[in-house]
Design an enzyme around this catalytic site. Structure first.
Site, PDB file in Angstrom:
ATOM      1  N   ASP A   1     -12.913  -0.256 -10.335  1.00  0.00           N
ATOM      2  CA  ASP A   1     -13.915   0.346  -9.447  1.00  0.00           C
ATOM      3  C   ASP A   1     -13.630   1.837  -9.300  1.00  0.00           C
ATOM      4  O   ASP A   1     -12.604   2.327  -9.764  1.00  0.00           O
ATOM      5  CB  ASP A   1     -13.931  -0.336  -8.077  1.00  0.00           C
ATOM      6  CG  ASP A   1     -12.544  -0.495  -7.502  1.00  0.00           C
ATOM      7  OD1 ASP A   1     -11.696   0.386  -7.747  1.00  0.00           O
ATOM      8  OD2 ASP A   1     -12.297  -1.494  -6.809  1.00  0.00           O
TER       9      ASP A   1
ATOM     10  N   ASP B   1     -13.424   4.964  -6.588  1.00  0.00           N
ATOM     11  CA  ASP B   1     -13.387   5.425  -5.202  1.00  0.00           C
ATOM     12  C   ASP B   1     -13.705   6.908  -5.189  1.00  0.00           C
ATOM     13  O   ASP B   1     -13.362   7.643  -6.118  1.00  0.00           O
ATOM     14  CB  ASP B   1     -12.008   5.188  -4.587  1.00  0.00           C
ATOM     15  CG  ASP B   1     -11.648   3.713  -4.553  1.00  0.00           C
ATOM     16  OD1 ASP B   1     -12.567   2.898  -4.354  1.00  0.00           O
ATOM     17  OD2 ASP B   1     -10.466   3.380  -4.756  1.00  0.00           O
TER      18      ASP B   1
ATOM     19  N   ASP C   1      -0.069   7.558  -1.490  1.00  0.00           N
ATOM     20  CA  ASP C   1       1.273   7.007  -1.658  1.00  0.00           C
ATOM     21  C   ASP C   1       2.045   7.599  -2.848  1.00  0.00           C
ATOM     22  O   ASP C   1       3.099   8.203  -2.675  1.00  0.00           O
ATOM     23  CB  ASP C   1       1.238   5.476  -1.712  1.00  0.00           C
ATOM     24  CG  ASP C   1       0.132   4.914  -2.600  1.00  0.00           C
ATOM     25  OD1 ASP C   1      -0.528   5.694  -3.329  1.00  0.00           O
ATOM     26  OD2 ASP C   1      -0.076   3.687  -2.580  1.00  0.00           O
TER      27      ASP C   1
HETATM   28  P1  ATP Z   1      -6.263  -0.612  -7.723  1.00  0.00           P
HETATM   29  O1  ATP Z   1      -7.628  -0.394  -7.141  1.00  0.00           O
HETATM   30  O2  ATP Z   1      -6.166  -0.571  -9.180  1.00  0.00           O
HETATM   31  O3  ATP Z   1      -5.606  -1.774  -7.139  1.00  0.00           O
HETATM   32  P2  ATP Z   1      -5.719   1.799  -6.322  1.00  0.00           P
HETATM   33  O4  ATP Z   1      -4.636   2.810  -6.450  1.00  0.00           O
HETATM   34  O5  ATP Z   1      -7.111   2.269  -6.520  1.00  0.00           O
HETATM   35  O6  ATP Z   1      -5.360   0.629  -7.280  1.00  0.00           O
HETATM   36  P3  ATP Z   1      -6.585   1.074  -3.733  1.00  0.00           P
HETATM   37  O7  ATP Z   1      -5.989   0.087  -2.778  1.00  0.00           O
HETATM   38  O8  ATP Z   1      -7.954   0.889  -4.243  1.00  0.00           O
HETATM   39  O9  ATP Z   1      -5.558   1.153  -4.925  1.00  0.00           O
HETATM   40  O10 ATP Z   1      -6.449   2.493  -3.039  1.00  0.00           O
HETATM   41  C1  ATP Z   1      -7.129   3.658  -3.484  1.00  0.00           C
HETATM   42  C2  ATP Z   1      -6.259   4.876  -3.269  1.00  0.00           C
HETATM   43  O11 ATP Z   1      -5.957   5.029  -1.878  1.00  0.00           O
HETATM   44  C3  ATP Z   1      -4.898   4.817  -3.954  1.00  0.00           C
HETATM   45  O12 ATP Z   1      -4.955   5.267  -5.263  1.00  0.00           O
HETATM   46  C4  ATP Z   1      -4.073   5.723  -3.072  1.00  0.00           C
HETATM   47  O13 ATP Z   1      -4.306   7.079  -3.393  1.00  0.00           O
HETATM   48  C5  ATP Z   1      -4.622   5.463  -1.705  1.00  0.00           C
HETATM   49  N1  ATP Z   1      -3.882   4.404  -1.007  1.00  0.00           N
HETATM   50  C6  ATP Z   1      -4.150   3.081  -0.999  1.00  0.00           C
HETATM   51  N2  ATP Z   1      -3.279   2.405  -0.245  1.00  0.00           N
HETATM   52  C7  ATP Z   1      -2.429   3.309   0.249  1.00  0.00           C
HETATM   53  C8  ATP Z   1      -1.308   3.255   1.120  1.00  0.00           C
HETATM   54  N3  ATP Z   1      -0.879   2.084   1.600  1.00  0.00           N
HETATM   55  N4  ATP Z   1      -0.672   4.409   1.420  1.00  0.00           N
HETATM   56  C9  ATP Z   1      -1.117   5.588   0.934  1.00  0.00           C
HETATM   57  N5  ATP Z   1      -2.149   5.716   0.115  1.00  0.00           N
HETATM   58  C10 ATP Z   1      -2.815   4.599  -0.222  1.00  0.00           C
HETATM   59 MG    MG Z   2      -8.975   1.151  -6.207  1.00  0.00          MG
END
Ligand code: ATP
Ligand code: MG
Length: 443
Positions: free
Chosen positions: A70, A72, A146
């Site tokens: 997806d 963001d 993070d």
């Molecule tokens: P995926 O969607 O592939 O699982 P993602 O990195 O996109 O991985 P998401 O949970 O969709 O994970 O989060 C989007 C973004 O938000 C992350 O890339 C990160 O920059 C930020 N993020 C998410 N969770 C946290 C957290 N617990 N602490 C800090 N930043 C976070």
């Molecule tokens: Mg994501």
């Protein structure tokens, strides 16, 4: 003396981050790799005079050659402003208010740049941040993310990546690095412990020692995380297509104790351990082949050996088989549900699959004809296959069902075995209101 020391400390403070603006020739992500909906959403925000970028996992995955699941979007527009620009959108979330923007069949998550946690953030007694809904600028937004590889901002308009924390270099060097002090960041949000393991497993990265060392000692912080968040993160981990690798690393880091309270116990029973690994491997294979996976099926496998043990104990106590199974299911789901907040719908799916097991084992009479018509039959049968593969059941049973599924009506009838006489007599004696023949278990 003190003044000198202070001056030294301050002069050593890290400089404010100068972002690197990386042009497309260096990173090769063309705007065509961004979904049409995400591109349009960013463009509309920019037309309205806002800053807007594709952020987070999608940019990271594209750089790593993985198709993002997806997209963001981060912007300086407030949720209300975003809502005002897009007709098909809605504001969601209480703690973090974000906007879901719909475009065609896509849904984009649009979040407003947020400031870090240092400004008056409210924490619990362990340092976990309870609120961080303070809007900020893009630099602050990058700092509160993070890992460095997750703090990349892609602008489809000029195809540049803005990189505040050397994330592109870290990804090239296959390093997962925390932004800021890892201990502090884990305390603020212990879910990052799990995210570290998941990201490393998914992308084949080594966790930087500074971020890796504290994981083991801080694992207990997970106990403090609300169950619903833990469940969400567990699902992401288990359905990542890298569940085997994730679980292996979780065990290595001593993190599995806090997750499924009984997972470590299950893993210690040879049959249970084999079953769990087989199920994770089969989930990974399904995810990687683009097939649908259900959380219910997955949790049904993870908790099966607990349910089996509870079922057995109840039968030993003289409870009839089927009521004993129902009691055992509730018992196991209560214990696990408390920590993991398994939703009611998923719990119902888990039970459907478990209840089918004794019914698949009892082939007497015309039962198989009824079982095969059950809506969850396929999931129940797949589950049975795993049980046979793990050595819990004789393969003959699984083979019989495979043949039965493939057979036409006539051949199916020929495969049925007659009901045993004593069983029939027993049933006749039973007074009304008892269980139907279908709900009878067979061990
Ligand atoms: P995926 O969607 O592939 O699982 P993602 O990195 O996109 O991985 P998401 O949970 O969709 O994970 O989060 C989007 C973004 O938000 C992350 O890339 C990160 O920059 C930020 N993020 C998410 N969770 C946290 C957290 N617990 N602490 C800090 N930043 C976070
Ligand atoms: Mg994501």
């Amino acid at each position: 003396m003190i003044r000198k020391l202070l001056r030294r400390v301050f002069s050593k403070a890290p400089p404010a981050h100068e972002p690197a603006l990386i042009p497309v020739e260096k990173h090769h992500i063309r705007r065509e790799s961004i979904s049409p909906g995400a591109r349009q959403t960013v463009a509309r925000l920019q037309e309205h005079g806002h800053a807007a970028f594709v952020v987070g996992g999608a940019v990271r995955d594209l750089l790593a050659g993985i198709v993002p699941k997806d997209f963001d979007i981060a912007t300086d527009a407030t949720p209300e402003q975003v809502r005002g620009i897009f007709r098909r959108s809605r504001i969601i979330g209480r703690r973090f208010r974000i906007v879901h923007v719909m475009s065609g069949s896509e849904t984009m998550e649009v979040s407003t740049f947020r400031a870090g946690n240092d400004v008056d953030s409210e924490t619990d007694q362990h340092g976990r941040v309870l609120r961080d809904n303070v809007f900020g600028n893009v630099e602050e937004d990058a700092a509160r993310r993070d890992f460095t590889i997750n703090a990349l901002y892609y602008n489809p308009a000029d195809e540049t990546i803005t990189d505040y924390h050397h994330g592109v270099a870290d990804l090239r060097q296959k390093t997962l690095r925390m932004i800021g002090d890892p201990r502090k960041r884990y305390r603020e949000d212990p879910v990052r412990l799990l995210r570290a393991v998941r990201m490393a497993a998914k992308l084949g990265l080594a966790i930087d020692p500074a971020a890796r060392t504290p994981i083991r000692e801080m694992a207990d912080l997970l106990e403090n995380v609300p169950a619903a968040r833990l469940f969400d993160e567990m699902l992401k981990l288990l359905l990542s297509g890298h569940a085997v690798e994730c679980l292996r690393q979780l065990r290595e880091e001593g993190l599995h104790h806090g997750l499924l309270p009984l997972l470590d116990v299950i893993m210690e029973q040879p049959l249970g351990e084999r079953f769990v690994w087989l199920s994770l491997a089969s989930t990974d294979a399904r995810v990687n082949a683009g097939k649908r996976t259900s959380p219910g099926f997955l949790f049904a496998t993870l908790l099966w050996h607990e349910a089996l043990a509870a079922w057995e104990a109840r039968k030993q106590n003289g409870e009839p088989s089927i009521p004993a199974l129902h009691g055992a299911m509730d018992e196991v789901l209560d214990i696990q549900g408390g920590k993991l907040a398994i939703t009611r719908r998923i719990a119902a799916d888990i039970k459907d699959i478990w209840i089918l097991q004794p019914r698949l084992e009892n082939r007497a009479g015309r039962r198989p004809l009824r079982v095969i018509e059950q809506p969850r039959f396929r999931a129940g049968y797949d589950f049975l296959l795993l049980r046979a593969e793990s050595g819990e059941l004789d393969h003959e049973l699984a083979d019989w069902w495979r043949d039965f599924i493939e057979a036409d009506t006539e051949a199916r009838l020929a495969m049925l075995t007659p009901e045993k006489k004593p069983a029939r007599r027993k049933r006749r004696r039973r007074k009304g209101g008892g269980e139907g023949p279908d709900s009878e278990g067979g061990e």
